[in-house]
Write a protein that holds these residues in place. Structure first.
Motif, mmCIF file in Angstrom:
data_model
loop_
_atom_site.group_PDB
_atom_site.id
_atom_site.type_symbol
_atom_site.label_atom_id
_atom_site.label_comp_id
_atom_site.label_asym_id
_atom_site.label_seq_id
_atom_site.Cartn_x
_atom_site.Cartn_y
_atom_site.Cartn_z
ATOM 1 N N HIS A 71 0.838 -1.153 0.057
ATOM 2 C CA HIS A 71 0.102 0.056 0.068
ATOM 3 C C HIS A 71 0.757 1.051 0.117
ATOM 4 O O HIS A 71 1.717 1.541 0.779
ATOM 5 C CB HIS A 71 -0.823 0.030 1.286
ATOM 6 C CG HIS A 71 -2.095 -0.908 1.179
ATOM 7 N ND1 HIS A 71 -2.815 -1.080 0.750
ATOM 8 C CD2 HIS A 71 -1.845 -2.262 1.955
ATOM 9 C CE1 HIS A 71 -3.623 -2.065 0.726
ATOM 10 N NE2 HIS A 71 -2.981 -2.980 1.621
ATOM 11 N N ILE A 72 0.541 2.086 -0.952
ATOM 12 C CA ILE A 72 1.428 3.529 -1.017
ATOM 13 C C ILE A 72 0.512 4.359 -0.061
ATOM 14 O O ILE A 72 -0.486 4.699 -0.115
ATOM 15 C CB ILE A 72 1.377 3.968 -2.483
ATOM 16 C CG1 ILE A 72 2.101 2.832 -3.331
ATOM 17 C CG2 ILE A 72 2.176 5.139 -2.434
ATOM 18 C CD1 ILE A 72 3.427 2.512 -2.727
ATOM 19 N N ILE A 73 1.564 5.189 0.648
ATOM 20 C CA ILE A 73 0.899 6.229 1.564
ATOM 21 C C ILE A 73 1.748 7.390 1.094
ATOM 22 O O ILE A 73 3.037 7.403 1.371
ATOM 23 C CB ILE A 73 1.106 5.917 3.164
ATOM 24 C CG1 ILE A 73 0.678 4.488 3.367
ATOM 25 C CG2 ILE A 73 0.745 6.882 3.925
ATOM 26 C CD1 ILE A 73 0.826 4.129 5.024
ATOM 27 N N ALA A 74 1.123 8.373 0.635
ATOM 28 C CA ALA A 74 1.638 9.678 0.153
ATOM 29 C C ALA A 74 1.013 10.884 1.225
ATOM 30 O O ALA A 74 0.211 10.735 2.124
ATOM 31 C CB ALA A 74 1.134 9.911 -1.008
ATOM 32 N N ASP A 75 1.496 12.074 1.016
ATOM 33 C CA ASP A 75 0.934 13.093 1.641
ATOM 34 C C ASP A 75 1.402 13.035 3.215
ATOM 35 O O ASP A 75 0.533 13.377 3.934
ATOM 36 C CB ASP A 75 -0.486 13.341 1.291
ATOM 37 C CG ASP A 75 -0.958 13.552 -0.073
ATOM 38 O OD1 ASP A 75 -0.286 14.150 -0.895
ATOM 39 O OD2 ASP A 75 -2.143 12.846 -0.615
ATOM 40 N N ALA A 76 2.353 12.626 3.426
ATOM 41 C CA ALA A 76 2.969 12.720 4.829
ATOM 42 C C ALA A 76 2.912 14.195 5.398
ATOM 43 O O ALA A 76 3.235 14.961 4.765
ATOM 44 C CB ALA A 76 4.211 11.849 4.960
ATOM 45 N N VAL A 77 2.592 14.313 6.738
ATOM 46 C CA VAL A 77 2.825 15.359 7.198
ATOM 47 C C VAL A 77 3.919 15.887 8.164
ATOM 48 O O VAL A 77 4.481 14.777 8.774
ATOM 49 C CB VAL A 77 1.521 15.668 8.282
ATOM 50 C CG1 VAL A 77 1.497 16.725 9.060
ATOM 51 C CG2 VAL A 77 0.126 15.483 7.533
ATOM 52 N N ASP A 78 4.533 16.809 7.951
ATOM 53 C CA ASP A 78 5.875 16.956 8.516
ATOM 54 C C ASP A 78 6.924 16.439 8.201
ATOM 55 O O ASP A 78 6.853 15.218 7.123
ATOM 56 C CB ASP A 78 5.519 17.097 9.969
ATOM 57 C CG ASP A 78 6.625 18.129 10.715
ATOM 58 O OD1 ASP A 78 7.581 18.317 10.204
ATOM 59 O OD2 ASP A 78 6.448 17.992 12.102
ATOM 60 N N LYS A 79 8.081 16.315 8.856
ATOM 61 C CA LYS A 79 9.330 15.392 8.347
ATOM 62 C C LYS A 79 9.152 14.063 8.782
ATOM 63 O O LYS A 79 8.346 13.780 9.612
ATOM 64 C CB LYS A 79 10.653 16.074 8.812
ATOM 65 C CG LYS A 79 11.079 17.592 8.838
ATOM 66 C CD LYS A 79 11.567 17.680 7.343
ATOM 67 C CE LYS A 79 12.758 16.806 7.055
ATOM 68 N NZ LYS A 79 13.804 17.419 7.721
#
Length: 233
Positions: A71-79
């Protein structure tokens, strides 16, 4: 020829007066581990405690795609910070080191150390000039003769200057000698060691240092500019 950046003039340890005797007469280095500094809660920012201490990497979220079980997880928040558990038990000893370049860059009026150093203790124990090399040799000898500790380096260098990085744009790996820029006022030199058979505090004794150290009040040191005079520092 040694560059101004590599020509170190003074090595300083700020401490409470109750610890001066053991440092001067025994060469006692009280070394906490990375976990201690990561969990230490300061009233003041960028002092002893550092939530980011011991990170092995820090990445910009827009430049990273995370894949978990397909599963691809994009749009992470912060570093995106990565920490290796084994780094938690690395013991470190921190001092302030000033080079010719630090003093030159400060300009004609000299280098004024931060008033925040008083929060580390009311005494400043310093080693200057060629005595720094003597301190390194004694330290290296103590490490080599200690049966249950070892350095992280393979090049026989005893301690390193910390390299300060800008957290907001850093996108790469990190090591034990990296910290983020808000700590740069400390001009840190760092010794990092591992223990073979135990965890927690390491107390390393390198022997009597009274012939190479000087003790002054922290307040007097930070109130005076460090500058070059005709006969030296």
């Amino acid at each position: 020829m040694i560059s101004p950046e590599d020509r170190n003039r003074v090595l300083i340890k700020f401490m409470d007066e109750t610890h001066v005797d053991s440092f001067v007469n025994q060469g006692l280095l009280h070394m906490n581990n990375i976990q201690y500094f990561r969990e230490y809660e300061d009233k003041d920012p960028a002092l002893r405690g550092d939530l980011h201490e011991g990170l092995s990497a820090s990445y910009l979220p827009e430049n990273v795609v995370l894949e978990i079980n397909g599963h691809i997880i994009a749009d992470a928040v912060d570093k995106i910070d990565i920490r290796e558990i084994h780094n938690e038990e690395t013991n470190v000893y921190c001092m302030t080191i000033l080079s010719d370049k630090n003093i030159i860059d400060a300009g004609h009026d000299g280098l004024h150390l931060s008033s925040d150093f008083i929060k580390f203790g009311n005494k400043a124990v310093f080693i200057g000039g060629s005595d720094i090399a003597k301190f390194y040799r004694r330290l290296e000898n103590a490490i080599n003769n200690h049966p249950s500790i070892y350095t992280l380096e393979d090049d026989s260098i005893v301690g390193r200057k910390v390299t300060y990085l800008n957290r907001s744009d850093h996108h790469s790996r990190l090591n034990i000698y990296n910290k983020f820029h808000e700590y740069s006022w400390q001009f840190e030199w760092r010794l990092a060691l591992k223990q073979k058979n135990k965890k927690g505090v390491l107390e390393l004794r390198i022997g009597n240092l009274s012939d190479i150290v000087h003790v002054v009040d922290t307040e007097s040191l930070i109130n005076e500019a460090i500058k070059f005079q005709k006969n030296g520092l």
